[in-house]
Design an enzyme around this catalytic site. Structure first.
Site, PDB file in Angstrom:
ATOM      1  CB  ILE A 246      -0.912   0.023   1.245  1.00 36.99           C
ATOM      2  CG1 ILE A 246      -1.688  -1.283   1.358  1.00 36.99           C
ATOM      3  CG2 ILE A 246      -1.859   1.211   1.178  1.00 36.99           C
ATOM      4  CD1 ILE A 246      -2.643  -1.540   0.202  1.00 36.99           C
ATOM      5  N   PRO A 247       1.142   1.846  -1.164  1.00 36.79           N
ATOM      6  CG  PRO A 247       1.012   2.623  -3.366  1.00 36.79           C
ATOM      7  CD  PRO A 247       0.339   1.683  -2.391  1.00 36.79           C
ATOM      8  CB  CYS A 248       2.059   5.400   2.669  1.00 39.67           C
ATOM      9  SG  CYS A 248       3.230   4.291   3.472  1.00 39.67           S
ATOM     10  CG  HIS A 249       6.695   4.439  -1.242  1.00 42.55           C
ATOM     11  ND1 HIS A 249       5.987   3.285  -1.000  1.00 42.55           N
ATOM     12  CD2 HIS A 249       7.066   4.370  -2.553  1.00 42.55           C
ATOM     13  CE1 HIS A 249       5.947   2.546  -2.090  1.00 42.55           C
ATOM     14  NE2 HIS A 249       6.577   3.182  -3.047  1.00 42.55           N
TER      15      HIS A 249
END
Length: 282
Positions: A246-249
């Site tokens: 889950i690409p919060c970056h």
């Protein structure tokens, strides 16, 4: 490349990042290799195998200027009509992931009655702590910056009433398919997201940011129908329990600043640089 090799290569790269940050100018291949205790040829070969591009090229991706360039050249506008809420079945199919959310009532019970399995696994970004329920992966944390004990405390504190059982072999097939970026034996790598209704909406929006692209906290707030809730969205992004998948970056400030990252800004920079390098190599 094996998991052990990936983890070793990340440790070399992390030391290289620290060296790059310590200087005012770009460093030559020879200088970086010398600081790593390797010959230039060996360092370049090892680094390129991990990143897909040369150390010189990767160094460009690690700069703060690259973050601003990403926002300018690879900005994703999220579609509000598609990003708000979950489907009737409570599942979101995205790329190689199968995504299911815990109900608000279940979340409110803080994991009571839930068994969460956990194990430590090498990853492309150092040692990772992976947790999962019977339905799928519910947590991934990186220990490179905060250490193993703090990473464990961080994830277990999110579901304080759950029972935690060390069982890496139970999780390994999901972890291997997730880190390889491909479907597992059942066709999808399952995720079991455990969060509040707002967090679930934010994490769903994050799922819609393609690899190699970025968006802003304000864009996510708009996409979930709460344009004034940028601060709350930022908090929800930071509470994402499943790093990388889950690409919060990929969420940044409108100014082009990186913003924060729960598992350490050096890891966020490495994630963004790695994805850019993979896109270029592909």
């Amino acid at each position: 490349m094996s998991d052990m090799e990936q983890g070793y290569h990340f440790n070399v790269m992390r030391r290289a990042i620290e060296s790059i940050d310590a200087g005012d100018e770009a460093k030559s291949l020879e200088d970086l290799a010398g600081e790593m205790g390797m010959s230039p040829a060996h360092f370049q070969r090892l680094f390129t195998k991990w990143a897909g591009v040369s150390p010189k090229r990767f160094q460009q991706y690690l700069t703060l200027g690259h973050a601003k360039a990403l926002l300018h050249d690879h900005f994703t506008t999220l579609d509000t009509s598609n990003a708000v809420g979950l489907s009737g079945s409570g599942r979101l199919h995205d790329l190689f992931l199968r995504w299911e959310a815990m109900s608000p009532g279940e979340f409110a019970r803080k994991g009571a009655g839930l068994v969460i399995y956990w194990g430590w696994f090498p990853s492309p970004f150092g040692l990772s702590l992976v947790m999962g329920t019977e339905k799928g992966i519910c947590g991934i944390g990186f220990a490179a910056e905060m250490g193993e004990a703090e990473a464990m405390q961080d994830l277990t504190s999110r579901w304080p009433e759950a029972a935690f059982v060390e069982a890496p072999e139970r999780l390994r097939p999901w972890v291997e398919s997730a880190y390889a970026g491909k479907a597992g034996a059942e066709g999808k790598t399952p995720l079991h997201m455990i969060g509040s209704p707002l967090q679930i909406k934010v994490w769903e929006a994050l799922m819609r940011i393609p690899s190699g692209e970025v968006t802003t906290y304000s864009e996510i707030a708009r996409a979930i129908g709460k344009p004034a809730a940028v601060r709350a969205v930022g908090t929800a992004v930071g509470r994402n329990p499943v790093s990388w998948l889950i690409p919060c970056h990929r969420a940044m400030r409108k100014s082009g600043g990186l913003g924060g990252y729960h598992w350490g800004l050096p890891v966020k920079r490495a994630l963004l640089a790695y994805e850019t390098a993979q896109a270029e190599a592909g």
